[in-house]
Design an enzyme around this catalytic site. Structure first.
Site, PDB file in Angstrom:
ATOM      1  N   ASP A 114      43.407  35.398  29.925  1.00 17.18           N
ATOM      2  CA  ASP A 114      43.868  34.311  29.427  1.00 17.18           C
ATOM      3  C   ASP A 114      43.097  32.959  29.782  1.00 17.18           C
ATOM      4  OD1 ASP A 114      45.528  32.565  28.073  1.00 17.18           O
ATOM      5  OD2 ASP A 114      47.377  32.725  29.374  1.00 17.18           O
ATOM      6  N   HIS A 168      36.184  32.527  23.806  1.00 19.29           N
ATOM      7  CA  HIS A 168      36.316  34.115  23.333  1.00 19.29           C
ATOM      8  C   HIS A 168      34.910  34.683  23.432  1.00 19.29           C
ATOM      9  CE1 HIS A 168      40.398  33.285  22.242  1.00 19.29           C
ATOM     10  NE2 HIS A 168      40.214  32.727  21.197  1.00 19.29           N
ATOM     11  N   LEU A 190      34.461  55.494  33.477  1.00 21.95           N
ATOM     12  CA  LEU A 190      35.546  54.504  33.218  1.00 21.95           C
ATOM     13  C   LEU A 190      36.100  54.495  31.794  1.00 21.95           C
ATOM     14  CD1 LEU A 190      36.810  51.763  34.304  1.00 21.95           C
ATOM     15  CD2 LEU A 190      35.108  50.702  32.805  1.00 21.95           C
TER      16      LEU A 190
HETATM   17  C1  FPP Z   1      43.620  34.466  25.487  1.00 23.93           C
HETATM   18  O1  FPP Z   1      43.321  33.166  25.644  1.00 23.93           O
HETATM   19  C2  FPP Z   1      42.782  35.334  25.056  1.00 23.93           C
HETATM   20  C3  FPP Z   1      42.751  36.090  23.925  1.00 23.93           C
HETATM   21  C4  FPP Z   1      43.952  35.822  22.778  1.00 23.93           C
HETATM   22  C5  FPP Z   1      41.689  36.618  23.178  1.00 23.93           C
HETATM   23  C6  FPP Z   1      41.187  37.572  24.381  1.00 23.93           C
HETATM   24  C7  FPP Z   1      39.712  37.932  23.706  1.00 23.93           C
HETATM   25  C8  FPP Z   1      38.688  38.185  24.442  1.00 23.93           C
HETATM   26  C9  FPP Z   1      38.434  38.102  25.940  1.00 23.93           C
HETATM   27  C10 FPP Z   1      37.400  38.482  23.751  1.00 23.93           C
HETATM   28  C11 FPP Z   1      36.828  39.874  23.931  1.00 23.93           C
HETATM   29  C12 FPP Z   1      37.309  40.932  23.504  1.00 23.93           C
HETATM   30  C13 FPP Z   1      37.336  41.599  22.454  1.00 23.93           C
HETATM   31  C14 FPP Z   1      37.732  43.140  22.639  1.00 23.93           C
HETATM   32  C15 FPP Z   1      36.968  41.334  21.220  1.00 23.93           C
HETATM   33  P1  FPP Z   1      43.425  31.845  25.054  1.00 23.93           P
HETATM   34  O2  FPP Z   1      42.776  31.615  23.842  1.00 23.93           O
HETATM   35  O3  FPP Z   1      45.218  32.073  24.738  1.00 23.93           O
HETATM   36  O4  FPP Z   1      43.390  30.724  26.020  1.00 23.93           O
HETATM   37  P2  FPP Z   1      44.198  29.478  26.114  1.00 23.93           P
HETATM   38  O5  FPP Z   1      45.261  30.012  26.802  1.00 23.93           O
HETATM   39  O6  FPP Z   1      43.232  28.557  27.212  1.00 23.93           O
HETATM   40  O7  FPP Z   1      44.471  28.795  25.097  1.00 23.93           O
END
Ligand code: FPP
Length: 248
Positions: free
Chosen positions: A23, A40, A134
């Site tokens: 997150d 991301h 892994l």
């Molecule tokens: C949460 O941060 C993250 C996500 C919803 C997406 C996680 C995705 C990745 C780490 C990209 C790589 C992974 C793959 C497999 C494609 P948020 O956007 O909710 O952050 P915020 O709370 O700061 O808004």
């Protein structure tokens, strides 16, 4: 990521299975006046690095929450970007993982993904299925309640009228993995957010304010050190544990 913390970790107990809610990508990008999606993008690099590090220190399973059932509600532009990133990871990263003897699995409801993504998942899973290092399980269109329900529905279809924990466990998405030893959530929130509800029953929880794109080997090492200091009793008393598992 470098492996500077490896010496601290290798003599103590390494968790077999680590589950992570990655997150804070959006906030990381916002702080830098960049579009959320850049968080991301950076997040995917951090995940790649973490896989290599986990593999190097002997973690056997890494399960990450990449896209929840609720994430479809995000702006269309962000959803499309995440799908594109997922497709890229399934192609390029899967080949790299295969070269490194890693296995890739995707857990979640595939029915809402595009034909390309579904084909990409099948290809990446088939390519890496025989690897022995892994296992990275990517939770995509996943929800813990959905997982329990789909397992229960399979049991109903088998004609069961009464079920045991073992029956349910064998139909869950992570049926072939041990339950997570350590759960990490970055980004400052202290919730499970419908992640692995059944499987986290005895897992040790670790929360950090670090935003996922800033998470690195050092931060992971701190989580492992915290885990190693805990006494996992599974309902028993401290005195019933073998001496090496007692913590003071
Ligand atoms: C949460 O941060 C993250 C996500 C919803 C997406 C996680 C995705 C990745 C780490 C990209 C790589 C992974 C793959 C497999 C494609 P948020 O956007 O909710 O952050 P915020 O709370 O700061 O808004």
């Amino acid at each position: 990521m470098n492996s500077s913390t490896q010496t601290i970790l290798e003599h103590s107990q390494i968790p077999r299975h680590v589950a992570v809610i990655m997150d804070g990508n959006g906030r990381w990008a916002k702080k830098r006046l960049m579009p959320r999606v850049m968080g991301h993008k950076r997040g995917l690099t951090v995940l790649e690095n973490l896989c290599e590090h986990c593999s190097a220190i002997g973690v056997q399973y890494l399960t990450v929450f990449a896209f929840s059932t609720e994430n479809w509600r995000r702006p269309q532009e962000e959803v499309s970007f995440l799908m594109g990133l997922f497709l890229q990871a399934l192609d390029k990263q899967a080949q790299k993982m295969h070269r490194n003897n890693m296995r890739l699995k995707v857990i979640g409801d595939r029915s809402r993904f595009s034909v390309e993504i579904r084909a990409g998942i099948e290809k990446a899973e088939a390519l890496t299925a025989g690897n022995t290092g892994l296992t990275l399980a990517i939770a995509a269109d996943y929800g813990g309640r959905w997982d329990i329900l789909q397992a229960a529905n399979k049991l109903l279809k088998e004609g069961k009228t009464e079920i045991t924990e073992a029956d349910l466990s064998r139909h869950l998405m992570l049926a072939d993995a041990p339950e997570p030893d350590l759960f990490i959530r970055t980004g400052g929130e202290t919730r499970i957010s419908n992640f692995l509800l059944w499987q986290l029953a005895y897992t040790e929880f670790y929360f950090t304010d670090i935003l996922w794109p800033d998470f690195n080997v050092r931060a992971f090492g701190e989580a492992i050190e915290s885990y190693q200091k805990r006494e996992r009793r599974f309902g028993r008393t401290s005195e019933q544990l073998p001496p090496e598992q007692q913590r003071g």
